[in-house]
Design a protein around this motif. Structure first.
Motif: not given
Length: 449
Positions: A203-214, A216-220, A232-235, A270-275
């Motif tokens: 639900n895109c309306a339920a996630i704070p904007e500052q957390l959205f990228e992590a 959706l895309f996940g992070h290292e 692991i992000g949702k995508l 992913r956030l923090g990765s170049n792969k």
């Protein structure tokens, strides 16, 4: 109609035979796969192979008769043509009794080979077409039970869902709050080729904007303050399956550009990765407003709106399909009562009239709540506010349609019994059924086990 089949698998341990047969068949427009061993053919054969198997009888290791037996166990309708030497004819006749389609005695002419394969492919095409029709009927029956309603809008919606579920395209579902957008998205996934993979809802309306990228895309690990460990992000989690983006109009503009890139390249970082990580997923998005209107207002990227709206679906609000209200109300009340181990109370004519004249601003979600309260004995249907815009004639039409539908359901489409119960002439009943879009076949009990 299914396109004509043209696939042939040739299994023979003699290179000269394989080469000659491949040349004959290729020149005649067939797609040919060659195997020197029956074991290799079995390992590579897909389910419901759309073609014919041509196999020698005598080969090192697994012979043609054993191959036939293995294929019969997998797919009894798959045509198998056996190639035999002169002394193998009695054996080949026995094999045909065991399920072989035909046999050709070596040496055989190209004309005999092509004739046998052509007849076998015609048979295979009929078998596969019949299989597809049965599968579609089965899917339709299951979908009818998932997306309830007999109104023209729901009949059309189910037809669209059944068609779109099979296509590898992104779908945008537009509908009011509570109209069943996630249920439709789930059906698009469950009735398509990705059904055995992940269905991931966000639900895109339920996630704070500052957390959205992590999200959706996940992070290292260590990608930002507080990022402990890899995520692991949702995508990425939806790889191979379906990602459902509810209230997609709330997606932050910065993330819209990144999502567009993923849709175009089928890759993410992913956030923090170049792969780059390859992903194969289908996007189903849902929205209340028109995304193109949002784009014109500068709140949504126009290119992403077009990318998501390859196949649009519009869900009708409940007030526009009032003939479905009694059916839905009874279904949800019965469901609730069964969960509680009790019997759902009946619905009086006065209560039914109120259900039909209420505007249902919360759509199906509001109706479910009312039905559950009714099943618990807590509801007060008479207290529902009624629409000021529904004429007496419209209310009478809705009530008449419900009476006809209930009688047809009670008698499982037995027209004579319905005529006796409602005390109507046959011609009058036919006219009323036609006016309300009621088909007798829809009420006949399905005797298939």
């Amino acid at each position: 109609m299914t396109p004509a089949l043209n696939s042939v698998i040739v299994v023979d341990d003699e290179p000269s035979i394989r080469s000659a047969v491949e040349q004959w068949l290729s020149l005649s427009g067939f797609t040919v796969q060659l195997f020197s061993r029956a074991e290799d053919c079995l390992a590579a054969l897909p389910a419901h192979f759309p073609g014919v198997i041509l196999s020698d009888v005598r080969m090192p290791g697994m012979g043609g008769l054993e191959l036939l037996a293995q294929l019969q166990g997998r797919d009894p309708d798959l045509p198998v043509i056996l190639l035999t030497g002169h002394g193998d004819v009695p054996m080949a006749v026995q094999a045909m009794r065991a399920g072989a389609y035909d046999f050709l005695e070596k040496p055989f002419s190209p004309e005999d080979l092509l004739g046998s394969i052509g007849r076998a492919l015609e048979k295979r095409q009929l078998v596969l077409e019949n299989m597809r029709l049965h599968q579609r009927v089965d899917l339709k029956d299951r979908l009818d039970a998932s997306l309830l309603g007999v109104s023209p809008g729901m009949v059309q919606l189910r037809r669209q869902v059944l068609d779109l579920a099979q296509l590898p395209v992104n779908v945008l579902i537009r509908g009011e709050t509570g109209s069943g957008k996630e249920r439709v998205a789930r059906c698009l996934h469950d009735f398509g080729p990705r059904a055995d993979q992940q269905f991931v809802a966000l639900n895109c309306a339920a996630i704070p904007e500052q957390l959205f990228e992590a999200e959706l895309f996940g992070h290292e690990s260590g990608a930002f303050t507080g990022a402990q460990g890899k995520r692991i992000g949702k995508l990425e989690y939806a790889d191979g399956g379906t990602l459902f983006l509810d209230e997609v109009e709330s997606l932050p503009l910065a993330q819209q550009a990144k999502l567009l890139r993923v849709l175009q390249e089928q890759k993410l970082e992913r956030l923090g990765s170049n792969k780059s990580i390859s992903v194969d997923l289908r996007i189903i998005a849902a929205t209340k407003p028109d995304l193109l209107d949002e784009a014109r207002a500068g709140r949504f990227r126009e290119d992403l709106a077009y990318r998501l709206t390859v196949a649009p679906l519009r869900l009708p609000p409940l007030r526009d399909r009032r003939e479905d209200i009694p059916l839905l109300f009874a279904h949800f009340a019965r469901e609730c009562a069964q969960r509680l181990g009790r019997k759902a109370p009946p619905t009086s004519a006065g209560q039914l009239a109120n259900l039909l004249t209420h505007d249902w601003p919360g759509n199906v979600r509001e109706l479910i709540n009312a039905a559950e309260r009714h099943a618990l004995g807590l509801g007060d249907i008479e207290a529902l506010p009624v629409s000021g815009g529904l004429s007496l004639a419209a209310q009478q039409e809705a009530f008449e349609a419900q009476c006809l539908r209930a009688a047809l359901a009670r008698h499982q489409g037995d027209i004579k019994a319905v005529l006796n119960e409602l005390q109507l002439p046959r011609r009058t009943l036919n006219e009323k059924m036609q006016r309300h879009g009621l088909q007798r076949d829809a009420f006949i009990k399905d005797e298939r086990a």
